[in-house]
Design an enzyme around this catalytic site. Structure first.
Site, mmCIF file in Angstrom:
data_model
loop_
_atom_site.group_PDB
_atom_site.id
_atom_site.type_symbol
_atom_site.label_atom_id
_atom_site.label_comp_id
_atom_site.label_asym_id
_atom_site.label_seq_id
_atom_site.Cartn_x
_atom_site.Cartn_y
_atom_site.Cartn_z
ATOM 1 N N GLY A 6 0.838 -1.193 0.000
ATOM 2 C CA GLY A 6 0.000 0.000 0.000
ATOM 3 C C GLY A 6 0.872 1.241 0.000
ATOM 4 O O GLY A 6 2.068 1.177 0.315
ATOM 5 N N GLY A 7 0.283 2.372 -0.344
ATOM 6 C CA GLY A 7 1.030 3.619 -0.388
ATOM 7 C C GLY A 7 1.412 4.114 0.996
ATOM 8 O O GLY A 7 0.913 3.622 2.016
ATOM 9 N N SER A 8 2.275 5.079 1.023
ATOM 10 C CA SER A 8 2.685 5.711 2.273
ATOM 11 C C SER A 8 1.461 6.285 2.997
ATOM 12 O O SER A 8 0.564 6.832 2.355
ATOM 13 C CB SER A 8 3.683 6.832 1.947
ATOM 14 O OG SER A 8 4.209 7.385 3.114
ATOM 15 N N GLY A 11 -1.725 3.136 6.202
ATOM 16 C CA GLY A 11 -2.059 2.450 7.440
ATOM 17 C C GLY A 11 -1.491 1.042 7.579
ATOM 18 O O GLY A 11 -1.948 0.270 8.430
ATOM 19 N N LYS A 12 -0.478 0.716 6.785
ATOM 20 C CA LYS A 12 0.088 -0.638 6.822
ATOM 21 C C LYS A 12 0.674 -0.999 8.189
ATOM 22 O O LYS A 12 0.416 -2.087 8.719
ATOM 23 C CB LYS A 12 1.205 -0.774 5.776
ATOM 24 C CG LYS A 12 0.757 -0.570 4.342
ATOM 25 C CD LYS A 12 1.901 -0.722 3.354
ATOM 26 C CE LYS A 12 3.045 0.250 3.553
ATOM 27 N NZ LYS A 12 2.660 1.672 3.376
ATOM 28 N N SER A 13 1.473 -0.102 8.764
ATOM 29 C CA SER A 13 2.150 -0.421 10.026
ATOM 30 C C SER A 13 1.160 -0.715 11.145
ATOM 31 O O SER A 13 1.377 -1.617 11.956
ATOM 32 C CB SER A 13 3.062 0.739 10.461
ATOM 33 O OG SER A 13 4.005 0.997 9.460
ATOM 34 N N ASP A 33 10.423 -0.071 5.527
ATOM 35 C CA ASP A 33 10.991 0.847 6.507
ATOM 36 C C ASP A 33 12.178 0.224 7.232
ATOM 37 O O ASP A 33 13.216 0.867 7.414
ATOM 38 C CB ASP A 33 9.934 1.269 7.540
ATOM 39 C CG ASP A 33 8.963 2.301 6.979
ATOM 40 O OD1 ASP A 33 9.141 2.742 5.834
ATOM 41 O OD2 ASP A 33 8.020 2.675 7.691
#
Lengths: 173, 173, 173, 173
Positions: A6-8, A11-13, A33
Site C-alpha cells: 500500500g502507499g505511504s 495504514g500498513k504499520s 521501513d
C-alpha cells in the site's frame, strides 16, 4: 507469509501491529521501513541508493535494488526455516515489484493483501503524522496497486486497522 | 560479514553507523535490536519470548530461540546472495551464542569483533542515554564475552566510535 | 536554574539526563530541541523560522526569535513559580544569545555551564549518532562559546557525561 | 490559546499537527507528553511522580502536581508574552483538571476543545500504535470528559484529524 502492499500513510504499520496481536502464533514483521533503516545513511541520499524528493517522489537506484534482492532472498530463507513472516512494502514498481517478491519467495505460501486508502484521506493522515515528506501519500495511493493481484484487499479510508487485521487473520489459519 | 558482540551501552550502534560511513561499499546493518523490533509486542513480555527484568536482567524462552534461529538463517542467506552485512548482537549465552551464529553462517567469511567497555563507564552511559533499563550495562559488560573468540577487539572505554570503526574497517578489504 | 551551552553533539543531552538522575530534587529539563519540536513543522523549513542547511549551518529568522522570546519568558515564569529547571541550548549568537537569556531570567539565580568538546571528536560522535546533519558539530564547536561567560566549564572530549553531571551538581545545593 | 482534552489514543497529537499546518500564524504546541518528557526519568516510576500501571491506570503524586503547576504558569506566561499556544492534555481529574488550567490562564482567551473517541475504537488504535500500555485508551475515553465544559467538541471515531483541525481552526480567527 503475508505481504501487505500500500502507499505511504495508508495504514500498513498499524495493521501489522494489530495482526501480530490478533494472530495466535508469533509472526515476525519486516518491511521497506526496516530495510531502509538497515542501509548506510549515505545511501538514502545518493543516486544509486534511494532518493526522497521534496515533492514526495521516491526513486531508487542499482545499489538499492541489488541489496534489496539479497534482502528478499534472506526473508524467504527465514520463512523456509520456519518463521511466520509479515511484510509491509510499497510496490513503487507496481506489478514489477510483486514479481520480484514472487521470484524470491518461490515455493512459499503467500497471502497477498492490498491496503487501499483514498489519496486525499491518506494525505491528511500524512500531515497528522508529521514525520513524513508531504506528497508521498498522494503520489503513491493508486500507483502502487497498478497491475498487482491480491488474495484480499482492505480499505482503511473507513475501516480501522484492527478490523482490517481481523479480516486478514481470518484468511490465515 | 562483520559481527560485533558487546554488552548493552558498550557503544555497538555508534560503531555500526561509523562503519557504514567509512566503508566504501554499502553494508546492511542488522542486530538484536532490529530483531526484537520485528517480534510481536506480546512476545517482549512473555516467558516464551524475551523478558527484561527491572534489575537489568534479560531472559529469553523457546519461542524467541526458534524465531531467532530462523532469522539467523535468513541473515546468512542475505550474505550468500551477495549482501555485505554488519550484525551487532549481545551474546547473552557467551560462547553458546557464538556457536549459534557459527552454525548459521557455515561457509561464510566472518570478522568477529568484541566490543568491550568498562562496566562502570557503560552504566554511566546507560544513564545518559535515558531509554534503557538501568542495570543491563553492568550485568552484561563482561558476561557476554565469556568463552567468545574474536579476530579483533575494540574498547570504547577510552576510544571513540569512529576510531573503533576505522580499526575494524582496516581488517575488511 | 542551570543553563548548559554547547555545540551540537557536544553531549549536552546526556549530561542533562545524568543531572536529573544525580540531583536529589526533581528538575525539569527543556532545551532548544524541545522548543523546536513545539514549532509548526512548516517553520523548520522557512526563512522566518529555522533552516538547517545541508552543510550543517543553521539560521533562524524573525518569527523564530519572536516565539523563542515568549518561550524564554515562560521558562522564567516556571522557575519563578518554584520549578527547578535545566536548559540545554546552542548559543548560535554567542554572547548575544546569553544576553537574551539574561534578560528573560532577570532576578533568578542561574548557574551558567559551558559544555566543550573538541570539534573533530564531536564530528565523529555526530556520525555515530546517525540522526544529525553532518557538519553541525564542527561548525558549532567553538563558535557557540564566543563571548559567553560561565560559572563552570566541562569538556566531554575525555570526560564521561556522568562525571560532568557530578561536577555540575556539586555547584548546586 | 487552544486546549484540547481527550483520552489516550483519541487522536489529539494528529489534530495538533494538522492545526499547526492549517493555521496561518505559527502556533507552539505543548502537552502532557512533552511535560512528562521534561521530568526526571526517576519520577515516572515513583509514588510522588507519575505511575503507569500495567492495566493502563495512571496515577500522579504531589511532586508531579507541584511541577505541573509551575509548568502551567510558564505556559500562561508564554501566552501573555505573545505566543499562540496549543495544549493537548489528558484531564485525569476531569473538571478539577480544567480548573487548574483556568486558574493558571486567568485573563487569557482560551478555546476549550473536547476530543472524543469511542472507547473501543480508541483501544484498537492503541493496539495499532504499538507504543502505549494497553488499557489506557479504554479507561480514559469517557472519564477525562466528566464535568468538563467545552467551546467545541470533535469526535475522531469517524472524522479524520485534518477535518477536526479545520473545524477548530474555524473558531480561531
Amino acid at each position: 507469509m503475508i505481504i501487505l502492499n500500500g502507499g505511504s500513510s495508508s495504514g500498513k504499520s498499524g495493521i501489522v501491529r494489530c495482526l501480530q496481536a490478533v494472530l495466535a502464533d508469533p509472526w515476525l514483521a519486516f518491511g521497506c521501513d526496516s530495510f531502509i533503516e538497515a542501509l548506510p545513511a549515505k545511501m538514502t541520499a545518493s543516486d544509486g541508493g534511494i532518493v526522497f524528493a521534496d515533492d514526495g517522489g521516491v526513486s531508487v537506484g542499482a545499489d538499492f535494488r541489488a541489496l534489496e534482492a539479497a534482502w528478499m532472498n534472506g526473508i524467504a530463507a527465514m520463512a523456509r526455516a520456519g518463521a511466520r513472516i509479515i511484510i509491509d512494502d510499497v510496490f513503487l514498481g507496481g506489478a514489477a515489484s510483486q514479481q520480484r517478491w514472487r521470484d524470491a519467495l518461490a515455493g512459499l505460501a503467500v497471502l497477498w493483501v492490498g491496503v487501499r486508502c483514498d489519496g486525499t484521506v491518506a494525505a491528511g493522515r500524512e500531515l497528522a503524522r508529521g514525520d513524513r515528506i508531504q506528497g508521498m501519500a498522494a503520489s503513491q495511493a493508486t500507483a502502487v496497486h497498478e497491475g498487482v493481484s491480491y488474495d484480499l484487499e482492505v480499505d482503511t479510508t473507513q475501516a480501522e486497522s484492527l478490523a482490517c487485521a481481523r479480516a486478514i487473520a481470518g484468511r490465515v489459519s
